[in-house]
Design a protein around this motif. Structure first.
Motif, PDB file in Angstrom:
ATOM      1  N   GLU A  56      25.690  56.332  22.343  1.00  0.00           N
ATOM      2  CA  GLU A  56      26.045  57.440  23.226  1.00  0.00           C
ATOM      3  C   GLU A  56      26.399  58.656  22.375  1.00  0.00           C
ATOM      4  O   GLU A  56      27.307  58.601  21.537  1.00  0.00           O
ATOM      5  CB  GLU A  56      27.220  57.067  24.133  1.00  0.00           C
ATOM      6  CG  GLU A  56      27.495  58.128  25.191  1.00  0.00           C
ATOM      7  CD  GLU A  56      28.522  57.691  26.221  1.00  0.00           C
ATOM      8  OE1 GLU A  56      28.756  58.448  27.186  1.00  0.00           O
ATOM      9  OE2 GLU A  56      29.079  56.586  26.063  1.00  0.00           O
ATOM     10  N   LEU A  57      25.678  59.750  22.588  1.00  0.00           N
ATOM     11  CA  LEU A  57      25.842  60.933  21.745  1.00  0.00           C
ATOM     12  C   LEU A  57      25.958  62.190  22.590  1.00  0.00           C
ATOM     13  O   LEU A  57      25.510  62.230  23.745  1.00  0.00           O
ATOM     14  CB  LEU A  57      24.645  61.075  20.795  1.00  0.00           C
ATOM     15  CG  LEU A  57      24.433  59.943  19.779  1.00  0.00           C
ATOM     16  CD1 LEU A  57      23.050  60.065  19.149  1.00  0.00           C
ATOM     17  CD2 LEU A  57      25.516  59.958  18.706  1.00  0.00           C
ATOM     18  N   SER A  58      26.537  63.223  21.999  1.00  0.00           N
ATOM     19  CA  SER A  58      26.673  64.512  22.684  1.00  0.00           C
ATOM     20  C   SER A  58      26.039  65.609  21.835  1.00  0.00           C
ATOM     21  O   SER A  58      26.065  65.560  20.602  1.00  0.00           O
ATOM     22  CB  SER A  58      28.152  64.825  22.933  1.00  0.00           C
ATOM     23  OG  SER A  58      28.879  64.810  21.720  1.00  0.00           O
ATOM     24  N   LEU A  59      25.453  66.584  22.515  1.00  0.00           N
ATOM     25  CA  LEU A  59      24.825  67.716  21.836  1.00  0.00           C
ATOM     26  C   LEU A  59      25.208  69.007  22.544  1.00  0.00           C
ATOM     27  O   LEU A  59      25.430  69.017  23.767  1.00  0.00           O
ATOM     28  CB  LEU A  59      23.295  67.585  21.824  1.00  0.00           C
ATOM     29  CG  LEU A  59      22.710  66.408  21.065  1.00  0.00           C
ATOM     30  CD1 LEU A  59      22.479  65.226  21.999  1.00  0.00           C
ATOM     31  CD2 LEU A  59      21.392  66.798  20.382  1.00  0.00           C
ATOM     32  N   LEU A  60      25.262  70.083  21.789  1.00  0.00           N
ATOM     33  CA  LEU A  60      25.560  71.394  22.333  1.00  0.00           C
ATOM     34  C   LEU A  60      24.581  72.408  21.759  1.00  0.00           C
ATOM     35  O   LEU A  60      24.304  72.395  20.548  1.00  0.00           O
ATOM     36  CB  LEU A  60      26.995  71.803  21.991  1.00  0.00           C
ATOM     37  CG  LEU A  60      27.467  73.158  22.545  1.00  0.00           C
ATOM     38  CD1 LEU A  60      28.903  73.028  23.070  1.00  0.00           C
ATOM     39  CD2 LEU A  60      27.408  74.258  21.489  1.00  0.00           C
ATOM     40  N   ASP A 108      28.596  65.686  18.792  1.00  0.00           N
ATOM     41  CA  ASP A 108      27.885  65.085  17.660  1.00  0.00           C
ATOM     42  C   ASP A 108      26.912  66.050  16.992  1.00  0.00           C
ATOM     43  O   ASP A 108      26.710  65.980  15.768  1.00  0.00           O
ATOM     44  CB  ASP A 108      27.130  63.838  18.134  1.00  0.00           C
ATOM     45  CG  ASP A 108      28.069  62.730  18.566  1.00  0.00           C
ATOM     46  OD1 ASP A 108      28.798  62.207  17.704  1.00  0.00           O
ATOM     47  OD2 ASP A 108      28.084  62.388  19.765  1.00  0.00           O
ATOM     48  N   PHE A 109      26.304  66.922  17.777  1.00  0.00           N
ATOM     49  CA  PHE A 109      25.339  67.882  17.219  1.00  0.00           C
ATOM     50  C   PHE A 109      25.544  69.248  17.859  1.00  0.00           C
ATOM     51  O   PHE A 109      25.533  69.365  19.083  1.00  0.00           O
ATOM     52  CB  PHE A 109      23.905  67.423  17.479  1.00  0.00           C
ATOM     53  CG  PHE A 109      23.525  66.127  16.806  1.00  0.00           C
ATOM     54  CD1 PHE A 109      23.028  66.121  15.517  1.00  0.00           C
ATOM     55  CD2 PHE A 109      23.675  64.923  17.483  1.00  0.00           C
ATOM     56  CE1 PHE A 109      22.683  64.924  14.895  1.00  0.00           C
ATOM     57  CE2 PHE A 109      23.339  63.723  16.878  1.00  0.00           C
ATOM     58  CZ  PHE A 109      22.844  63.722  15.571  1.00  0.00           C
ATOM     59  N   MET A 110      25.723  70.271  17.033  1.00  0.00           N
ATOM     60  CA  MET A 110      25.743  71.657  17.496  1.00  0.00           C
ATOM     61  C   MET A 110      24.459  72.324  17.024  1.00  0.00           C
ATOM     62  O   MET A 110      24.205  72.405  15.818  1.00  0.00           O
ATOM     63  CB  MET A 110      26.936  72.416  16.913  1.00  0.00           C
ATOM     64  CG  MET A 110      28.284  71.943  17.362  1.00  0.00           C
ATOM     65  SD  MET A 110      29.594  72.924  16.557  1.00  0.00           S
ATOM     66  CE  MET A 110      31.056  72.115  17.216  1.00  0.00           C
ATOM     67  N   THR A 170      26.515  68.811  12.199  1.00  0.00           N
ATOM     68  CA  THR A 170      26.708  67.433  12.626  1.00  0.00           C
ATOM     69  C   THR A 170      27.489  66.663  11.566  1.00  0.00           C
ATOM     70  O   THR A 170      27.374  66.972  10.372  1.00  0.00           O
ATOM     71  CB  THR A 170      25.354  66.740  12.873  1.00  0.00           C
ATOM     72  OG1 THR A 170      25.570  65.369  13.246  1.00  0.00           O
ATOM     73  CG2 THR A 170      24.473  66.778  11.633  1.00  0.00           C
ATOM     74  N   PRO A 171      28.262  65.660  11.963  1.00  0.00           N
ATOM     75  CA  PRO A 171      28.943  64.831  10.959  1.00  0.00           C
ATOM     76  C   PRO A 171      28.020  63.809  10.312  1.00  0.00           C
ATOM     77  O   PRO A 171      28.398  63.173   9.324  1.00  0.00           O
ATOM     78  CB  PRO A 171      30.044  64.132  11.772  1.00  0.00           C
ATOM     79  CG  PRO A 171      29.481  64.048  13.148  1.00  0.00           C
ATOM     80  CD  PRO A 171      28.680  65.309  13.333  1.00  0.00           C
ATOM     81  N   TYR A 172      26.802  63.659  10.845  1.00  0.00           N
ATOM     82  CA  TYR A 172      25.924  62.596  10.378  1.00  0.00           C
ATOM     83  C   TYR A 172      25.015  63.049   9.237  1.00  0.00           C
ATOM     84  O   TYR A 172      24.587  64.204   9.179  1.00  0.00           O
ATOM     85  CB  TYR A 172      25.081  62.061  11.539  1.00  0.00           C
ATOM     86  CG  TYR A 172      25.927  61.590  12.687  1.00  0.00           C
ATOM     87  CD1 TYR A 172      26.833  60.540  12.515  1.00  0.00           C
ATOM     88  CD2 TYR A 172      25.861  62.209  13.931  1.00  0.00           C
ATOM     89  CE1 TYR A 172      27.637  60.111  13.562  1.00  0.00           C
ATOM     90  CE2 TYR A 172      26.663  61.785  14.987  1.00  0.00           C
ATOM     91  CZ  TYR A 172      27.554  60.741  14.791  1.00  0.00           C
ATOM     92  OH  TYR A 172      28.360  60.331  15.822  1.00  0.00           O
ATOM     93  N   LYS A 173      24.715  62.093   8.359  1.00  0.00           N
ATOM     94  CA  LYS A 173      23.841  62.367   7.228  1.00  0.00           C
ATOM     95  C   LYS A 173      22.388  62.181   7.651  1.00  0.00           C
ATOM     96  O   LYS A 173      22.003  61.148   8.193  1.00  0.00           O
ATOM     97  CB  LYS A 173      24.159  61.432   6.059  1.00  0.00           C
ATOM     98  CG  LYS A 173      23.357  61.747   4.812  1.00  0.00           C
ATOM     99  CD  LYS A 173      23.787  60.895   3.636  1.00  0.00           C
ATOM    100  CE  LYS A 173      23.006  61.264   2.378  1.00  0.00           C
ATOM    101  NZ  LYS A 173      23.432  60.439   1.210  1.00  0.00           N
TER     102      LYS A 173
END
Length: 354
Positions: A56-60, A108-110, A170-173
């Motif tokens: 489950e992820l969120s994006l903006l 999670d993603f801007m 994003t915090p993800y690599k």
């Protein structure tokens, strides 16, 4: 007779000078023209090694309008007068943008558009550096789509230096960060002074072995639809290729088009023309199962002929997401900021990777 000859000589000198100046400006723009390759590998700023460990992820998404197009602004290219916003307006808009993004820090993603690296139009405020520092616990990746050394229009108060682009935080690599150059541009010499449209593709491994493809896009404006058509054909091929591999695919950004089936006249004010100015994406653009995600209750873009007036300004919806069939949409919400800090409004989405 002598006076007439003198006037003719003076007119000739002025014409020659104008020709030389214009020729020099076009030559300078040609020699310094930004000519990116079709594919460019970008390097994120940040050292976060976090991996995606949830489905489950969120994006903006948000076009921040280079922090120069707040509610108090108009813009010369849209029929207004303003070229560069006063410093106090830029500072106010940047502070509002940063504060809002920090309030969404759990996302999670801007995916941001029109973030300036340092441009006259935004008082050379280095927004990319500032936002990177504000989110220094995350990774920020950029892709330049506007890099002109000197824009000579309007001639009395020229735009001057512009450098701007896309930014994804994003915090993800990621395992891939590629800038894709969209095909086509305006004819020479006009194309020298316009954006080199692109999208930023990033690849993130997921726990089930599939890759999550996150694409930040900003499609053409001010064209008759031909450039958009080329861009959409090019993008479609890449989306289908990634989905056919079994990957998850998300596209988000400023499409400068309406999503399929959406009627922007729902935002028309009393006495306002219901004429639709934007191109609408075709229903059959993507195969069955792909989903367009947007909030039909909240406009995402306003016209810039005059400063924003809630009761009069024409608004529309051109910022949204596209999801591959293996992604379930949980929620999408337009964030109504009353266009205080930008001529666009953010949109937030929750999704589930199936």
């Amino acid at each position: 007779m002598k006076i007439v000859l003198l006037l003719l000589k003076l007119i000739l000198v002025v014409v020659i000078l104008i020709t030389l100046i214009l020729g020099g400006l076009i030559l300078y723009a040609t020699l310094t023209d930004f000519k990116p390759d079709e594919k460019t590998v970008e390097t994120p700023i940040g050292k976060s090694d976090q991996k995606i460990e949830k489905n489950e992820l969120s994006l903006l998404i948000w076009n921040i309008g280079f922090c120069g197009l707040g509610a108090e602004s108009d813009f010369f290219y849209d029929g207004g007068k303003m070229v560069s916003a006063p410093k106090e307006n830029v500072d106010k808009n940047y502070a509002g943008v940063e504060a809002f993004l920090k309030s969404q820090n759990d996302v999670d993603f801007m995916l941001l558009q029109e973030v300036d690296f340092g441009s006259k139009r935004s008082q050379f405020l280095e927004q990319v550096n500032l936002l990177s520092k504000s989110f220094n616990d995350k990774n920020a990746c950029t892709a330049v789509n506007y890099d002109v050394q000197y824009i000579p229009i309007p001639f009395i108060n020229p735009m001057g230096r512009v450098k701007s682009g896309l930014m994804t935080v994003t915090p993800y690599k990621s395992t891939e960060n590629t800038r894709y150059q969209f095909p086509g541009n305006f004819a020479w010499p006009k194309g020298l002074y316009f954006l080199d449209r692109c999208f930023l593709l990033q690849r993130f491994p997921t726990p089930n072995g599939k890759d999550l493809i996150v694409i930040n896009t900003h499609n053409s404006a001010y064209d008759n639809g031909k450039l958009k058509k080329k861009q959409m054909i090019y993008l479609k091929a890449i989306l289908n290729e990634e989905y056919d591999k079994g990957n998850y695919v998300i596209v988000g950004g400023d499409w400068n088009q309406l999503p399929p089936g959406f009627d922007p006249s729902v935002f028309s004010k009393p006495g306002q023309s219901k004429r639709i100015f934007e191109k609408t994406i075709d229903f059959d653009y993507m195969p069955e199962g792909w989903a367009w995600a947007y909030d039909p209750r909240v406009p995402t873009n306003r016209k810039l002929k005059k400063p924003y007036d809630k009761m009069k300004t024409k608004t529309t919806l051109i910022d949204f997401f596209l999801l591959s069939p293996n992604i379930r949409l949980s929620e999408v919400k337009g964030m109504d900021l009353d266009f205080q800090y930008s001529d666009h409004q953010p949109v937030r989405m929750q999704i589930l990777l199936e």
